[in-house]
Design a protein around this motif. Structure first.
Motif, PDB file in Angstrom:
ATOM      1  N   LEU A 108       3.536 -27.020  32.691  1.00  0.00           N
ATOM      2  CA  LEU A 108       4.692 -26.916  31.589  1.00  0.00           C
ATOM      3  C   LEU A 108       5.975 -26.460  32.288  1.00  0.00           C
ATOM      4  O   LEU A 108       5.809 -25.470  33.131  1.00  0.00           O
ATOM      5  N   PRO A 109       7.026 -27.005  32.419  1.00  0.00           N
ATOM      6  CA  PRO A 109       8.437 -26.559  33.141  1.00  0.00           C
ATOM      7  C   PRO A 109       8.725 -25.497  32.347  1.00  0.00           C
ATOM      8  O   PRO A 109       8.731 -25.231  31.174  1.00  0.00           O
ATOM      9  N   PRO A 110       9.281 -24.631  33.302  1.00  0.00           N
ATOM     10  CA  PRO A 110       9.937 -23.332  32.616  1.00  0.00           C
ATOM     11  C   PRO A 110      11.191 -23.418  31.775  1.00  0.00           C
ATOM     12  O   PRO A 110      11.632 -22.542  31.147  1.00  0.00           O
ATOM     13  N   GLU A 111      11.977 -24.768  31.894  1.00  0.00           N
ATOM     14  CA  GLU A 111      12.994 -24.844  31.119  1.00  0.00           C
ATOM     15  C   GLU A 111      12.654 -25.344  29.561  1.00  0.00           C
ATOM     16  O   GLU A 111      13.592 -25.112  28.696  1.00  0.00           O
ATOM     17  N   SER A 112      11.349 -25.310  29.105  1.00  0.00           N
ATOM     18  CA  SER A 112      11.185 -25.871  27.872  1.00  0.00           C
ATOM     19  C   SER A 112      10.117 -25.063  27.191  1.00  0.00           C
ATOM     20  O   SER A 112       9.162 -24.321  27.891  1.00  0.00           O
ATOM     21  N   ARG A 113      10.209 -25.100  26.122  1.00  0.00           N
ATOM     22  CA  ARG A 113       9.070 -24.364  25.118  1.00  0.00           C
ATOM     23  C   ARG A 113       8.564 -25.237  24.188  1.00  0.00           C
ATOM     24  O   ARG A 113       8.099 -25.100  23.258  1.00  0.00           O
ATOM     25  N   GLN A 114       8.942 -26.691  24.179  1.00  0.00           N
ATOM     26  CA  GLN A 114       8.545 -27.549  23.231  1.00  0.00           C
ATOM     27  C   GLN A 114       8.063 -28.845  24.015  1.00  0.00           C
ATOM     28  O   GLN A 114       8.452 -30.125  23.953  1.00  0.00           O
ATOM     29  N   THR A 151       5.824 -35.157  26.216  1.00  0.00           N
ATOM     30  CA  THR A 151       7.366 -35.451  25.929  1.00  0.00           C
ATOM     31  C   THR A 151       7.945 -33.889  25.714  1.00  0.00           C
ATOM     32  O   THR A 151       7.360 -33.153  25.214  1.00  0.00           O
ATOM     33  N   VAL A 152       9.097 -33.818  26.526  1.00  0.00           N
ATOM     34  CA  VAL A 152       9.840 -32.361  26.260  1.00  0.00           C
ATOM     35  C   VAL A 152      10.669 -32.454  25.154  1.00  0.00           C
ATOM     36  O   VAL A 152      11.887 -32.998  25.402  1.00  0.00           O
ATOM     37  N   ARG A 153      10.350 -32.165  24.116  1.00  0.00           N
ATOM     38  CA  ARG A 153      11.198 -32.582  22.777  1.00  0.00           C
ATOM     39  C   ARG A 153      12.428 -31.807  22.817  1.00  0.00           C
ATOM     40  O   ARG A 153      13.483 -32.422  22.316  1.00  0.00           O
ATOM     41  N   LEU A 163      15.624 -40.421  27.488  1.00  0.00           N
ATOM     42  CA  LEU A 163      15.328 -40.306  28.732  1.00  0.00           C
ATOM     43  C   LEU A 163      15.059 -38.735  29.347  1.00  0.00           C
ATOM     44  O   LEU A 163      13.773 -38.601  30.061  1.00  0.00           O
ATOM     45  N   GLN A 164      15.743 -38.147  28.967  1.00  0.00           N
ATOM     46  CA  GLN A 164      15.579 -36.585  29.635  1.00  0.00           C
ATOM     47  C   GLN A 164      14.452 -35.903  29.099  1.00  0.00           C
ATOM     48  O   GLN A 164      14.023 -34.925  29.761  1.00  0.00           O
ATOM     49  N   GLY A 165      13.911 -36.481  28.102  1.00  0.00           N
ATOM     50  CA  GLY A 165      12.737 -35.735  27.508  1.00  0.00           C
ATOM     51  C   GLY A 165      11.595 -36.450  27.828  1.00  0.00           C
ATOM     52  O   GLY A 165      10.328 -35.795  27.615  1.00  0.00           O
ATOM     53  N   LYS A 166      11.661 -37.618  28.319  1.00  0.00           N
ATOM     54  CA  LYS A 166      10.372 -38.284  28.511  1.00  0.00           C
ATOM     55  C   LYS A 166      10.119 -38.463  30.114  1.00  0.00           C
ATOM     56  O   LYS A 166       9.091 -39.279  30.331  1.00  0.00           O
ATOM     57  N   ALA A 167      10.980 -38.284  31.149  1.00  0.00           N
ATOM     58  CA  ALA A 167      10.840 -38.719  32.380  1.00  0.00           C
ATOM     59  C   ALA A 167      10.621 -37.470  33.439  1.00  0.00           C
ATOM     60  O   ALA A 167      11.231 -37.539  34.455  1.00  0.00           O
ATOM     61  N   TRP A 168      10.056 -36.532  33.068  1.00  0.00           N
ATOM     62  CA  TRP A 168       9.796 -35.325  33.808  1.00  0.00           C
ATOM     63  C   TRP A 168       8.815 -35.609  34.945  1.00  0.00           C
ATOM     64  O   TRP A 168       7.566 -36.424  34.642  1.00  0.00           O
ATOM     65  N   VAL A 239       1.931 -35.915  16.006  1.00  0.00           N
ATOM     66  CA  VAL A 239       2.499 -35.279  17.503  1.00  0.00           C
ATOM     67  C   VAL A 239       2.792 -34.067  16.829  1.00  0.00           C
ATOM     68  O   VAL A 239       3.102 -33.722  15.781  1.00  0.00           O
ATOM     69  N   GLY A 240       2.818 -32.903  17.939  1.00  0.00           N
ATOM     70  CA  GLY A 240       3.051 -31.546  17.368  1.00  0.00           C
ATOM     71  C   GLY A 240       4.444 -31.375  17.068  1.00  0.00           C
ATOM     72  O   GLY A 240       4.671 -30.292  16.151  1.00  0.00           O
ATOM     73  N   TYR A 241       5.527 -31.972  17.397  1.00  0.00           N
ATOM     74  CA  TYR A 241       6.817 -31.730  16.936  1.00  0.00           C
ATOM     75  C   TYR A 241       7.047 -31.762  15.249  1.00  0.00           C
ATOM     76  O   TYR A 241       7.808 -31.101  14.766  1.00  0.00           O
ATOM     77  N   ARG A 242       6.217 -32.789  14.896  1.00  0.00           N
ATOM     78  CA  ARG A 242       6.367 -33.229  13.401  1.00  0.00           C
ATOM     79  C   ARG A 242       5.532 -32.225  12.472  1.00  0.00           C
ATOM     80  O   ARG A 242       5.434 -32.738  11.321  1.00  0.00           O
ATOM     81  N   ARG A 243       4.561 -31.609  12.852  1.00  0.00           N
ATOM     82  CA  ARG A 243       3.946 -30.683  12.250  1.00  0.00           C
ATOM     83  C   ARG A 243       4.484 -29.597  11.660  1.00  0.00           C
ATOM     84  O   ARG A 243       5.512 -29.062  11.866  1.00  0.00           O
TER      85      ARG A 243
END
Length: 283
Positions: A108-114, A151-153, A163-168, A239-243
Motif C-alpha cells: 500500500l503506497p503511503p500517498e493513498s488511502r483508496q 487501482t489507486v482510486r 494512468l496515474q491510478g493504474k500504473a504504480w 470493486v471496493g470504490y463502488r460499494r
C-alpha cells in the motif's frame, strides 16, 4: 499445458508445470517473449525437474513490451460506475515495472488511502501480428493467466485519464502461470475475487462485452502485437470504490482472484516498506 516463469539459484527460467513440479525448457535465455513456436519446440529437461515449492515465481510474462488494459468490459461493472455502455474498448496502459508475481505482497503506497482490487483474465500473446483478423486472433494467443489490476482510486480520478491510478510500480499480480488455450473454455469459466474469505466479485468470462478475439484484432489495428505482450481484459462488478460504504485494501488483508481452468493468485496486503525495512513515508 502450463508455462511458468520462475527464478532458481539466481537464474530466471521458463518451464512447464506438471503436478507439483516444473520441467525446465531450453536454456537460461529462453523466455515467454520467445513466443508459442519457440516454447513448443524447446527441449524438455525431464531430469532437471524441480518442485514448485523450491522456486520463486516471476510474473507470468516477466518482461512484456506492451501491457494493454481494458476498462468497462463487463455490463455489471459499467452499471455500477453509471457510465454508458462502450462501443469501442476503453483502453489504458500498464508497464512491466508494475507487475509482481503471484504470492508477492501487494504494498500500500503511503500517498493513498483508496487502493482497490480488480480481478481479471489476462491474455498473453504468443505470435506477432498487425491488423489481425478476428477469425485468426486466437492463433496469436500463447495462453491465459490471472491478474489483479490493483487501482489507486484517489489518483485515478485526479484527472479524466486513468494512468496515474493504474500504473504504480510493483502493484499488479500476474500469474501464477500461463494456461494454453486448449486447456481453457472461455464460454464457461468463472471468475471471482475473494477478500478475507468473502466473495466480492463473481462472473463468467462469457460476459465480456469485448471478447478475446475482438480485443486482439482491434488492438492490432493500431500497434503490432509481440510475444509476451499482455492484455488485461477488464473486471466484473463489485470493486471496493463502488460499494456503499466503500471498501479499500488495508494492511493485513488477503485478496485472492480465481479463474476456473487456470487457478488462483493469492496476495497479502501490507504497508509499503522503504529501503532499510521501515514503512515508507511521504514528505
Amino acid at each position: 499445458m502450463k508455462y511458468v516463469s520462475y527464478q532458481i539459484e539466481g537464474s530466471a527460467r521458463v518451464g512447464v508445470v506438471e503436478g507439483d513440479t516444473i520441467v525446465p525448457l531450453g536454456d537460461a535465455t529462453l523466455t515467454v517473449n520467445a513466443g508459442t513456436d519457440a516454447l513448443q519446440a524447446a527441449p524438455r529437461h525431464e531430469t532437471r525437474r524441480v518442485p514448485l515449492a523450491q522456486v520463486s515465481l516471476l510474473p507470468a510474462s516477466p518482461a512484456p513490451k506492451k501491457i494493454f488494459c481494458v476498462g468497462l468490459n463487463y455490463l455489471d461493472h459499467v452499471e455500477e460506475t453509471k457510465r454508458e455502455l462502450p462501443r469501442y474498448p476503453v483502453l489504458f496502459p500498464k508497464f512491466a515495472s508494475n507487475l509482481i508475481a503471484a504470492g508477492a505482497p501487494i504494498q500500500l503506497p503511503p500517498e493513498s488511502r483508496q487502493v482497490d482490487w480488480e480481478g481479471e483474465l489476462a491474455v498473453i500473446i504468443g505470435r506477432p501480428g498487425r491488423r489481425i483478423a478476428r477469425g485468426d486472433a486466437l492463433d496469436h494467443v500463447l495462453g491465459y493467466s490471472i491478474a489483479n489490476d490493483i487501482t489507486v482510486r484517489d489518483y485515478q480520478y485526479k484527472t479524466h485519464q486513468w494512468l496515474q491510478g493504474k500504473a504504480w510500480d510493483g502493484s499488479t499480480p500476474l500469474g501464477p502461470w500461463i494456461v494454453t488455450p486448449d486447456q481453457m473454455d472461455l464460454t464457461t469459466a468463472g471468475i471471482r475475487t475473494i477478500l478475507n474469505g468473502e466473495v466480492v466479485q463473481e462472473s463468467t468470462l462469457s460476459k465480456l462485452i469485448f471478447d478475446v478475439p475482438r480485443l486482439v484484432s482491434e488492438l492490432s489495428e493500431f500497434t503490432a502485437l509481440e510475444p509476451g505482450d499482455v492484455i488485461l481484459t477488464g473486471t466484473p462488478g463489485g470493486v471496493g470504490y463502488r460499494r456503499n460504504p466503500q471498501v479499500f485494501l488495508k494492511h493485513g488483508d488477503e485478496i485472492r482472484v480465481e479463474i476456473d481452468g487456470i487457478g488462483r493468485i493469492t496476495s497479502t496486503v501490507a504497508d509499503e516498506v522503504a529501503a532499510g525495512g521501515r514503512p515508507a513515508s511521504v514528505g
